[in-house]
Scaffold this motif. Sequence first.
Motif, mmCIF file in Angstrom:
data_model
loop_
_atom_site.group_PDB
_atom_site.id
_atom_site.type_symbol
_atom_site.label_atom_id
_atom_site.label_comp_id
_atom_site.label_asym_id
_atom_site.label_seq_id
_atom_site.Cartn_x
_atom_site.Cartn_y
_atom_site.Cartn_z
ATOM 1 N N LEU A 310 0.832 -1.207 0.000
ATOM 2 C CA LEU A 310 0.000 0.000 0.000
ATOM 3 C C LEU A 310 0.868 1.259 0.000
ATOM 4 N N VAL A 311 1.979 1.231 0.707
ATOM 5 C CA VAL A 311 2.886 2.380 0.717
ATOM 6 C C VAL A 311 3.364 2.692 -0.704
ATOM 7 N N GLU A 312 3.796 1.666 -1.421
ATOM 8 C CA GLU A 312 4.311 1.882 -2.774
ATOM 9 C C GLU A 312 3.188 2.094 -3.791
ATOM 10 N N GLY A 313 2.141 1.291 -3.667
ATOM 11 C CA GLY A 313 1.034 1.422 -4.613
ATOM 12 C C GLY A 313 0.319 2.746 -4.483
ATOM 13 N N MET A 314 0.210 3.259 -3.264
ATOM 14 C CA MET A 314 -0.398 4.564 -3.045
ATOM 15 C C MET A 314 0.426 5.665 -3.712
ATOM 16 N N ALA A 315 1.756 5.558 -3.610
ATOM 17 C CA ALA A 315 2.624 6.550 -4.257
ATOM 18 C C ALA A 315 2.421 6.529 -5.765
ATOM 19 N N ASP A 316 2.208 5.346 -6.318
ATOM 20 C CA ASP A 316 1.915 5.250 -7.752
ATOM 21 C C ASP A 316 0.530 5.803 -8.066
ATOM 22 N N PHE A 317 -0.468 5.453 -7.232
ATOM 23 C CA PHE A 317 -1.837 5.864 -7.535
ATOM 24 C C PHE A 317 -2.033 7.374 -7.421
ATOM 25 N N ILE A 318 -1.663 7.942 -6.272
ATOM 26 C CA ILE A 318 -1.833 9.393 -6.117
ATOM 27 C C ILE A 318 -0.880 10.126 -7.058
ATOM 28 N N GLY A 319 0.307 9.553 -7.258
ATOM 29 C CA GLY A 319 1.237 10.141 -8.219
ATOM 30 C C GLY A 319 0.636 10.224 -9.610
ATOM 31 N N GLU A 320 -0.102 9.188 -9.991
ATOM 32 C CA GLU A 320 -0.773 9.192 -11.297
ATOM 33 C C GLU A 320 -1.890 10.235 -11.329
ATOM 34 N N LEU A 321 -2.636 10.367 -10.237
ATOM 35 C CA LEU A 321 -3.716 11.360 -10.186
ATOM 36 C C LEU A 321 -3.192 12.768 -10.462
ATOM 37 N N ILE A 322 -1.999 13.068 -9.954
ATOM 38 C CA ILE A 322 -1.505 14.442 -10.051
ATOM 39 C C ILE A 322 -0.580 14.678 -11.237
ATOM 40 N N SER A 323 0.031 13.600 -11.766
ATOM 41 C CA SER A 323 0.998 13.796 -12.859
ATOM 42 C C SER A 323 0.562 13.201 -14.194
ATOM 43 N N TYR A 379 -1.339 -0.427 -5.776
ATOM 44 C CA TYR A 379 -1.954 0.575 -6.656
ATOM 45 C C TYR A 379 -3.426 0.238 -6.899
ATOM 46 N N GLU A 380 -3.703 -1.013 -7.215
ATOM 47 C CA GLU A 380 -5.075 -1.414 -7.526
ATOM 48 C C GLU A 380 -5.983 -1.334 -6.302
ATOM 49 N N ILE A 381 -5.467 -1.647 -5.124
ATOM 50 C CA ILE A 381 -6.273 -1.532 -3.907
ATOM 51 C C ILE A 381 -6.624 -0.066 -3.646
ATOM 52 N N CYS A 382 -5.628 0.817 -3.780
ATOM 53 C CA CYS A 382 -5.878 2.247 -3.572
ATOM 54 C C CYS A 382 -6.838 2.798 -4.632
ATOM 55 N N LYS A 383 -6.673 2.347 -5.845
ATOM 56 C CA LYS A 383 -7.553 2.778 -6.939
ATOM 57 C C LYS A 383 -8.999 2.370 -6.654
ATOM 58 N N SER A 384 -9.179 1.156 -6.152
ATOM 59 C CA SER A 384 -10.514 0.660 -5.833
ATOM 60 C C SER A 384 -11.108 1.434 -4.647
ATOM 61 N N TYR A 385 -10.278 1.721 -3.647
ATOM 62 C CA TYR A 385 -10.749 2.496 -2.489
ATOM 63 C C TYR A 385 -11.238 3.872 -2.940
ATOM 64 N N TYR A 386 -10.454 4.503 -3.775
ATOM 65 C CA TYR A 386 -10.778 5.846 -4.274
ATOM 66 C C TYR A 386 -12.061 5.804 -5.116
ATOM 67 N N ALA A 387 -12.180 4.796 -5.970
ATOM 68 C CA ALA A 387 -13.351 4.685 -6.846
ATOM 69 C C ALA A 387 -14.636 4.506 -6.042
ATOM 70 N N ASN A 388 -14.541 3.817 -4.906
ATOM 71 C CA ASN A 388 -15.731 3.537 -4.094
ATOM 72 C C ASN A 388 -16.019 4.612 -3.046
ATOM 73 N N ALA A 389 -15.107 5.589 -2.920
ATOM 74 C CA ALA A 389 -15.293 6.643 -1.917
ATOM 75 C C ALA A 389 -16.212 7.738 -2.445
ATOM 76 N N LYS A 413 -12.925 -2.754 -1.225
ATOM 77 C CA LYS A 413 -13.742 -3.672 -2.035
ATOM 78 C C LYS A 413 -12.964 -4.204 -3.234
ATOM 79 N N PHE A 414 -11.657 -4.225 -3.091
ATOM 80 C CA PHE A 414 -10.819 -4.725 -4.174
ATOM 81 C C PHE A 414 -11.045 -6.203 -4.420
ATOM 82 N N LYS A 415 -11.185 -6.984 -3.339
ATOM 83 C CA LYS A 415 -11.343 -8.429 -3.512
ATOM 84 C C LYS A 415 -12.626 -8.745 -4.276
ATOM 85 N N GLN A 416 -13.711 -8.043 -3.967
ATOM 86 C CA GLN A 416 -14.959 -8.262 -4.693
ATOM 87 C C GLN A 416 -14.778 -7.923 -6.174
#
Length: 421
Positions: A310-323, A379-389, A413-416
């Motif tokens: 999550l530490v690394e995937g979050m950096a990729d996910f939020i990094g993608e949102l802003i860049s 990255y995918e877990i953070c992406k799913s969290y963001y999508a469902n928020a 809800k990534f597993k679902q």
Amino acid sequence: MTRKYVVALVLMLISNLSFSQSASDSLLEIGNKFYKAKEFDKAAKAWCQSAELADNKITKQTNFYIASVAYAEAKDSVNTFHCLEMAVTKNGFNDLPELKTQEAFSFINKSNRWLSLLKSIKPVYTKNPLNVQVIEADVKNFWAAYDKTKISQDKAEQIYKYAYFDKGSMALQYYFVNKIQSVDNFVYMHNAKSKYYESIRENTLKAAQLKPEYQKSFIKLKKIYPEAVFPPIYFVIGKLRSAGTSCSYGLILGIDQACMSPTADTTELTTLEKHNISTFKGLPYTVAHELIHYLQNGMASDTTLLKASLVEGMADFIGELISGKTANERLKVYAKGKEKQIWESFEKEMYLNKAENWIANADQETADKPADLGYWVGYEICKSYYANAKDKHKAIYDMLHIQDYKKFFEDSKFKQMIDSL
């Protein structure tokens, strides 16, 4: 921070020791044995001696800091403050979040001396993304040293030490201790990859020109996460081991790992090295990734693979949102169509201390499977969290302040989602 954190920090320092162990290194290990045995006074004395013998400011400050923690565990306020002042005042230790959360200091953290010490540490960051500093002095120093080594090749180690590393910023010294570690190995690697380095010189000196691109990402982050702060961006030359990292001094980018281009001579590089070198145009994505790491100090401590991913995937996910892109696009390409297969392997280890199989596992990379797939899962877990928020701004805040990683995963809800593929 807890006693476990200090032990982990010492173990990290020990893992970074060079093959030819110095007296300072030996004392570090001796202190670690005493600390684990709860002989805190003896541990502190060994670490103080190690700090005094160290020849690098980062090593000095870190060893004085861990000595201060050991003295604090022994409730020795006089020596706790002495070591803290040696770390902070004499050697530039500036990690305020660590100082404020270190549990061992609870018996002194109401004193005037403590408050004065904290006030002496000036933040390196700015709250205004337009005021962020981009510092390339270390790269210029490298090339000045490089040119001298061509005249005196037999003195390359001495030249790089005094003209590059010793002359460098605190960020470079941090990078040296954590990513380079020895001058002789640095020289050996540069000699082995000389054609590549000769071919990228021009691009390494252009990193600061992309400052407007970095600022665009930072401005976007400020809009979705108003609490964001922006540390200096340092560019350094490494040995193709780390494209970027962050520390209390700022973001540190190994610019030699962002110079893939038609003019780059890669004939001396391994397949893995070629895979891990991004294009110069992709540098803003790596900068965005490292900025998110700098902002993650509100997250709970944890040793599980899930947390590390999550530490690394979050950096990729939020990094993608802003860049606009992640710093690891090749992982997304590989994972397409293999999502369930990757997840099933990850799920078996997600609550274990098994990050070495998924993150920074370059030694496990093959032609058919890339390293660092833990980044993709996170990255995918953070992406799913963001999508469902419902509240996207709150979702960003939640990510940067995770206290329960299992709950965060379940709420994503990534597993679902992956089960439905």
